[in-house]
Write an enzyme that holds these catalytic residues in place. Structure first.
Site, PDB file in Angstrom:
ATOM      1  N   GLY A   1       0.865  -1.345   0.052  1.00 25.69           N
ATOM      2  CA  GLY A   1      -0.030   0.010  -0.044  1.00 25.69           C
ATOM      3  C   GLY A   1       0.822   1.048   0.065  1.00 25.69           C
ATOM      4  O   GLY A   1       2.150   1.248   0.386  1.00 25.69           O
TER       5      GLY A   1
ATOM      6  N   GLN B   1       2.898   9.956   0.865  1.00 30.10           N
ATOM      7  CA  GLN B   1       4.329   9.328   1.124  1.00 30.10           C
ATOM      8  C   GLN B   1       5.333   9.500  -0.059  1.00 30.10           C
ATOM      9  O   GLN B   1       6.460   9.296  -0.048  1.00 30.10           O
ATOM     10  CB  GLN B   1       4.226   7.693   1.204  1.00 30.10           C
TER      11      GLN B   1
ATOM     12  N   CYS C   1       5.597   0.199   7.418  1.00 32.62           N
ATOM     13  CA  CYS C   1       5.205   1.389   6.479  1.00 32.62           C
ATOM     14  C   CYS C   1       6.638   1.714   5.704  1.00 32.62           C
ATOM     15  O   CYS C   1       7.647   1.765   6.258  1.00 32.62           O
ATOM     16  CB  CYS C   1       4.921   2.422   7.647  1.00 32.62           C
ATOM     17  N   LEU C   2       6.307   1.745   4.707  1.00 28.53           N
ATOM     18  CA  LEU C   2       7.697   2.215   3.808  1.00 28.53           C
ATOM     19  C   LEU C   2       8.095   3.764   4.120  1.00 28.53           C
ATOM     20  O   LEU C   2       9.246   3.810   3.873  1.00 28.53           O
ATOM     21  CB  LEU C   2       6.996   2.459   2.184  1.00 28.53           C
TER      22      LEU C   2
ATOM     23  N   HIS D   1      -4.868   1.908   7.367  1.00 32.58           N
ATOM     24  CA  HIS D   1      -3.498   2.494   7.482  1.00 32.58           C
ATOM     25  C   HIS D   1      -3.079   3.353   6.395  1.00 32.58           C
ATOM     26  O   HIS D   1      -2.659   4.407   6.815  1.00 32.58           O
ATOM     27  CB  HIS D   1      -2.473   1.252   7.218  1.00 32.58           C
ATOM     28  N   GLU D   2      -3.615   3.383   5.091  1.00 27.65           N
ATOM     29  CA  GLU D   2      -3.130   4.521   4.176  1.00 27.65           C
ATOM     30  C   GLU D   2      -4.044   5.545   4.182  1.00 27.65           C
ATOM     31  O   GLU D   2      -3.484   6.779   4.094  1.00 27.65           O
ATOM     32  CB  GLU D   2      -3.541   3.575   2.612  1.00 27.65           C
TER      33      GLU D   2
ATOM     34  N   HIS E   1      -2.548   7.755   6.654  1.00 20.25           N
ATOM     35  CA  HIS E   1      -1.564   8.780   6.041  1.00 20.25           C
ATOM     36  C   HIS E   1      -2.224  10.063   5.408  1.00 20.25           C
ATOM     37  O   HIS E   1      -1.541  11.048   5.371  1.00 20.25           O
ATOM     38  CB  HIS E   1      -0.796   7.984   4.954  1.00 20.25           C
TER      39      HIS E   1
END
Length: 174
Positions: A46, A51, A99-100, A141-142, A145
């Site tokens: 994701g 991000q 998380c990236l 989660h996304e 963000h």
């Protein structure tokens, strides 16, 4: 398509609240394509536009849960433009999230097990659907963000500090 740089904590842009997209046009579709390319390259399941330093309410998910005859993951990309969580279940589930933007760090996070979501896809079509399991967790989660929230914000102060300390230690070692 292009692989975009992923911003990492403590970059303050990760705390921005993303702006709604006025409409799905070629620029938004190009952003979606670039986000998928970036996510697959990372690799991740994701990615939210913020991000990659774009404060727009766009996110992409591909759980790649299926495999082909050769055992390779089958891509199942889904783009969400202006997603909204309309309803959540009373039941919760726990997944180990990463998380990236917080590389190589993971922690158990509790979230609603199911959520009803409305969004626009890359073709401008509107959707309203109940999501569950890993898809529900990933979407929440996304979406966090898009609202300037990171998965570590769902942890206790002690656990959050441990994750940040481990990340800083890994960065110094690299």
């Amino acid at each position: 398509m292009a692989i975009l740089p992923i911003i990492e904590i403590p970059d303050p842009r990760l705390r921005l609240v993303s702006e709604p997209v006025a409409g799905v046009d070629d620029d938004v579709r190009q952003l979606i394509d670039d986000m998928f390319e970036t996510m697959y390259d990372a690799p991740g399941i994701g990615l939210a536009a913020i991000q990659v330093a774009v404060p727009k309410r766009v996110l992409v998910i591909d759980l790649q849960e299926q495999e082909d005859e050769e055992g390779k993951p089958v891509k199942a990309p889904r783009a969400f433009v202006n997603p909204e969580i309309l309803e959540t279940s009373d039941e919760y589930s726990v997944y180990q999230e990463g998380c990236l933007s917080i590389p190589e760090q993971y922690a158990d996070v509790e979230r609603p097990a199911r959520c009803r979501v409305a969004w626009i896809d890359r073709d401008g079509e509107r959707h309203d659907e109940w999501l569950d399991g890993l898809m529900a967790t990933c979407l929440q989660h996304e979406m966090d963000h898009l609202n300037g929230v990171l998965f570590i914000d769902h942890l206790s102060r002690l656990k959050r500090d441990m994750v940040i300390k481990k990340l800083n230690k890994a960065r110094k070692a690299a």
